[in-house]
Design a protein around this motif. Structure first.
Motif, PDB file in Angstrom:
ATOM      1  N   GLU A 264       7.098   2.734  -7.870  1.00  0.00           N
ATOM      2  CA  GLU A 264       7.639   2.119  -9.076  1.00  0.00           C
ATOM      3  C   GLU A 264       8.431   3.129  -9.903  1.00  0.00           C
ATOM      4  OE1 GLU A 264       5.737   0.061 -12.981  1.00  0.00           O
ATOM      5  OE2 GLU A 264       4.975  -0.622 -11.041  1.00  0.00           O
ATOM      6  N   VAL A 265       7.954   4.357  -9.961  1.00  0.00           N
ATOM      7  CA  VAL A 265       8.663   5.415 -10.691  1.00  0.00           C
ATOM      8  C   VAL A 265       9.996   5.710 -10.001  1.00  0.00           C
ATOM      9  CG1 VAL A 265       8.596   7.850 -11.358  1.00  0.00           C
ATOM     10  CG2 VAL A 265       6.559   6.415 -11.621  1.00  0.00           C
ATOM     11  N   ALA A 266       9.988   5.821  -8.685  1.00  0.00           N
ATOM     12  CA  ALA A 266      11.228   6.092  -7.940  1.00  0.00           C
ATOM     13  C   ALA A 266      12.228   4.961  -8.148  1.00  0.00           C
ATOM     14  CB  ALA A 266      10.926   6.277  -6.455  1.00  0.00           C
TER      15      ALA A 266
ATOM     16  N   ILE B 147       3.965   6.923   5.756  1.00  0.00           N
ATOM     17  CA  ILE B 147       5.287   6.587   5.214  1.00  0.00           C
ATOM     18  C   ILE B 147       5.216   6.747   3.699  1.00  0.00           C
ATOM     19  CG2 ILE B 147       6.992   4.754   4.940  1.00  0.00           C
ATOM     20  CD1 ILE B 147       5.883   3.560   7.573  1.00  0.00           C
ATOM     21  N   TYR B 148       6.293   7.249   3.101  1.00  0.00           N
ATOM     22  CA  TYR B 148       6.329   7.403   1.647  1.00  0.00           C
ATOM     23  C   TYR B 148       7.695   7.012   1.113  1.00  0.00           C
ATOM     24  CZ  TYR B 148       8.968  11.713   2.260  1.00  0.00           C
ATOM     25  OH  TYR B 148       9.937  12.623   2.608  1.00  0.00           O
ATOM     26  N   ILE B 149       7.697   6.679  -0.165  1.00  0.00           N
ATOM     27  CA  ILE B 149       8.916   6.382  -0.915  1.00  0.00           C
ATOM     28  C   ILE B 149       8.976   7.421  -2.029  1.00  0.00           C
ATOM     29  CG2 ILE B 149      10.095   4.704  -2.383  1.00  0.00           C
ATOM     30  CD1 ILE B 149       8.423   2.547  -0.821  1.00  0.00           C
ATOM     31  N   ALA B 150      10.115   8.076  -2.185  1.00  0.00           N
ATOM     32  CA  ALA B 150      10.208   9.145  -3.174  1.00  0.00           C
ATOM     33  C   ALA B 150      11.508   9.041  -3.964  1.00  0.00           C
ATOM     34  CB  ALA B 150      10.122  10.511  -2.490  1.00  0.00           C
ATOM     35  N   GLU B 151      11.475   9.677  -5.090  1.00  0.00           N
ATOM     36  CA  GLU B 151      12.625   9.744  -5.981  1.00  0.00           C
ATOM     37  C   GLU B 151      13.627  10.785  -5.481  1.00  0.00           C
ATOM     38  OE1 GLU B 151      13.348  11.012 -10.642  1.00  0.00           O
ATOM     39  OE2 GLU B 151      11.321  10.921  -9.837  1.00  0.00           O
ATOM     40  N   VAL B 152      14.898  10.511  -5.683  1.00  0.00           N
ATOM     41  CA  VAL B 152      15.941  11.522  -5.509  1.00  0.00           C
ATOM     42  C   VAL B 152      16.328  11.937  -6.920  1.00  0.00           C
ATOM     43  CG1 VAL B 152      18.304  11.949  -4.749  1.00  0.00           C
ATOM     44  CG2 VAL B 152      16.769  10.607  -3.322  1.00  0.00           C
TER      45      VAL B 152
ATOM     46  N   GLY C 103      22.548   6.074  -7.585  1.00  0.00           N
ATOM     47  CA  GLY C 103      21.152   6.477  -7.564  1.00  0.00           C
ATOM     48  C   GLY C 103      20.575   6.194  -6.192  1.00  0.00           C
ATOM     49  N   TYR C 104      19.575   6.948  -5.811  1.00  0.00           N
ATOM     50  CA  TYR C 104      18.969   6.819  -4.495  1.00  0.00           C
ATOM     51  C   TYR C 104      17.449   6.883  -4.598  1.00  0.00           C
ATOM     52  CZ  TYR C 104      23.556   8.134  -2.584  1.00  0.00           C
ATOM     53  OH  TYR C 104      24.885   8.197  -2.265  1.00  0.00           O
ATOM     54  N   ILE C 105      16.803   6.334  -3.596  1.00  0.00           N
ATOM     55  CA  ILE C 105      15.399   6.601  -3.328  1.00  0.00           C
ATOM     56  C   ILE C 105      15.335   7.110  -1.894  1.00  0.00           C
ATOM     57  CG2 ILE C 105      14.439   4.920  -4.937  1.00  0.00           C
ATOM     58  CD1 ILE C 105      13.962   3.087  -2.502  1.00  0.00           C
ATOM     59  N   ARG C 106      14.244   7.794  -1.566  1.00  0.00           N
ATOM     60  CA  ARG C 106      14.067   8.331  -0.216  1.00  0.00           C
ATOM     61  C   ARG C 106      12.900   7.629   0.454  1.00  0.00           C
ATOM     62  NH1 ARG C 106      13.390  14.445   0.098  1.00  0.00           N
ATOM     63  NH2 ARG C 106      13.997  14.014   2.217  1.00  0.00           N
ATOM     64  N   LEU C 107      13.070   7.326   1.700  1.00  0.00           N
ATOM     65  CA  LEU C 107      12.011   6.770   2.524  1.00  0.00           C
ATOM     66  C   LEU C 107      11.818   7.731   3.676  1.00  0.00           C
ATOM     67  CD1 LEU C 107      10.190   4.302   3.142  1.00  0.00           C
ATOM     68  CD2 LEU C 107      12.079   3.396   4.475  1.00  0.00           C
ATOM     69  N   GLY C 108      10.590   8.179   3.879  1.00  0.00           N
ATOM     70  CA  GLY C 108      10.358   9.156   4.931  1.00  0.00           C
ATOM     71  C   GLY C 108       8.921   9.134   5.411  1.00  0.00           C
ATOM     72  N   THR C 109       8.602  10.092   6.263  1.00  0.00           N
ATOM     73  CA  THR C 109       7.230  10.262   6.742  1.00  0.00           C
ATOM     74  C   THR C 109       6.807  11.701   6.493  1.00  0.00           C
ATOM     75  OG1 THR C 109       7.942  10.829   8.989  1.00  0.00           O
ATOM     76  CG2 THR C 109       7.465   8.511   8.543  1.00  0.00           C
ATOM     77  N   ARG C 110       5.509  11.882   6.361  1.00  0.00           N
ATOM     78  CA  ARG C 110       4.947  13.224   6.207  1.00  0.00           C
ATOM     79  C   ARG C 110       3.567  13.232   6.851  1.00  0.00           C
ATOM     80  NH1 ARG C 110       5.016  12.333  -0.062  1.00  0.00           N
ATOM     81  NH2 ARG C 110       3.474  10.697  -0.203  1.00  0.00           N
ATOM     82  N   TYR C 111       3.131  14.426   7.233  1.00  0.00           N
ATOM     83  CA  TYR C 111       1.812  14.561   7.831  1.00  0.00           C
ATOM     84  C   TYR C 111       0.739  14.326   6.778  1.00  0.00           C
ATOM     85  CZ  TYR C 111       4.022  16.269  12.029  1.00  0.00           C
ATOM     86  OH  TYR C 111       4.790  16.354  13.162  1.00  0.00           O
TER      87      TYR C 111
ATOM     88  N   HIS D  69       0.828  -1.199   0.000  1.00  0.00           N
ATOM     89  CA  HIS D  69       0.000   0.000   0.000  1.00  0.00           C
ATOM     90  C   HIS D  69       0.872   1.263   0.000  1.00  0.00           C
ATOM     91  CE1 HIS D  69      -3.393   2.611   0.696  1.00  0.00           C
ATOM     92  NE2 HIS D  69      -2.782   3.124   1.745  1.00  0.00           N
ATOM     93  N   ILE D  70       1.945   1.252   0.794  1.00  0.00           N
ATOM     94  CA  ILE D  70       2.877   2.388   0.823  1.00  0.00           C
ATOM     95  C   ILE D  70       3.491   2.579  -0.554  1.00  0.00           C
ATOM     96  CG2 ILE D  70       5.094   3.204   1.734  1.00  0.00           C
ATOM     97  CD1 ILE D  70       4.289   1.737   4.384  1.00  0.00           C
ATOM     98  N   GLU D  71       3.920   1.492  -1.192  1.00  0.00           N
ATOM     99  CA  GLU D  71       4.513   1.584  -2.520  1.00  0.00           C
ATOM    100  C   GLU D  71       3.502   2.112  -3.536  1.00  0.00           C
ATOM    101  OE1 GLU D  71       7.997  -1.781  -2.628  1.00  0.00           O
ATOM    102  OE2 GLU D  71       5.933  -2.470  -2.890  1.00  0.00           O
ATOM    103  N   TYR D  72       2.264   1.624  -3.471  1.00  0.00           N
ATOM    104  CA  TYR D  72       1.230   2.070  -4.407  1.00  0.00           C
ATOM    105  C   TYR D  72       0.926   3.555  -4.214  1.00  0.00           C
ATOM    106  CZ  TYR D  72      -3.326   2.685  -6.551  1.00  0.00           C
ATOM    107  OH  TYR D  72      -4.368   3.164  -7.295  1.00  0.00           O
ATOM    108  N   ARG D  73       0.698   3.960  -2.954  1.00  0.00           N
ATOM    109  CA  ARG D  73       0.347   5.348  -2.664  1.00  0.00           C
ATOM    110  C   ARG D  73       1.481   6.302  -3.026  1.00  0.00           C
ATOM    111  NH1 ARG D  73      -0.697   4.971   2.724  1.00  0.00           N
ATOM    112  NH2 ARG D  73       1.386   5.653   3.154  1.00  0.00           N
ATOM    113  N   SER D  74       2.720   5.840  -2.902  1.00  0.00           N
ATOM    114  CA  SER D  74       3.888   6.670  -3.189  1.00  0.00           C
ATOM    115  C   SER D  74       4.270   6.676  -4.659  1.00  0.00           C
ATOM    116  CB  SER D  74       5.101   6.160  -2.406  1.00  0.00           C
ATOM    117  OG  SER D  74       4.872   6.143  -1.037  1.00  0.00           O
TER     118      SER D  74
END
Length: 179
Positions: free
Chosen positions: A49-51, A83-88, A65-73, A41-46
């Motif tokens: 796959e693109v990251a 929790i989210y996964i994002a592109e660098v 290359g990197y990806i970011r794992l973090g939290t946001r309100y 679910h975290i991967e889908y919401r974030s």
């Protein structure tokens, strides 16, 4: 070029993913399935796959290359976080501890991530610090820090560090000798 495309396409066909396996400590298959569903679910919401794909592309073409794992309100009216996964976007903006030995950098004691943003975006995102965007050198040394603030952008740095804390682990045995 052709070799890079072959590696990138192979990587896209064999997608990276987190797999939860129950091993010891009372772990169950059912609990592992619940955790696996949360991660999916975290991967889908974030849109992870693109990251993942872009990090792979940068690894093959640039060597890092990197990806970011973090939290946001969740929103401005809640203390709930997600929790989210994002592109660098630019791996040159990541600076890891110079004492890293592991290839994946997990042994890093600290890391910086720099992001340049338009002054207007900075002022909206960090209104408490909007006055800083007008300064020429935020830390007093124009030669060293002069590129952090230009007429149109502000460089923002995020910093992480690992803290080592001593802890005590207790093993409690009941009267029947069970742990």
């Amino acid at each position: 070029e052709q070799h890079c495309l072959q590696v990138i396409n192979d990587g896209r066909q064999n997608k990276p993913s987190v797999v939860i396996r129950p091993t010891g400590g009372g772990a169950t298959y059912e609990a592992a399935q619940v955790l696996q569903a949360i991660i999916k679910h975290i991967e889908y919401r974030s849109n992870a796959e693109v990251a993942y794909d872009r990090a792979l592309d940068r690894i093959v073409t640039r060597g890092i290359g990197y990806i970011r794992l973090g939290t946001r309100y969740v929103d401005n009216t809640s203390f709930d976080q997600e929790i989210y996964i994002a592109e660098v976007y630019d791996p040159r903006c990541v600076y890891l501890d110079t004492n890293v030995k592991e290839i994946d950098g997990l042994d890093a004691g600290w890391a910086f991530y720099f992001e340049d943003m338009a002054k207007s975006v900075y002022k909206n995102k960090y209104p408490k610090f909007a006055h800083i965007a007008g300064q020429q050198s935020p830390l007093g040394n124009a030669q060293m820090w002069g590129t952090w603030i230009t007429p149109f952008k502000v460089r923002v740095a995020e910093y992480w560090r690992k803290l080592s804390e001593k802890d005590t682990l207790y093993l409690i045995v009941d009267a029947d000798g069970n742990e």
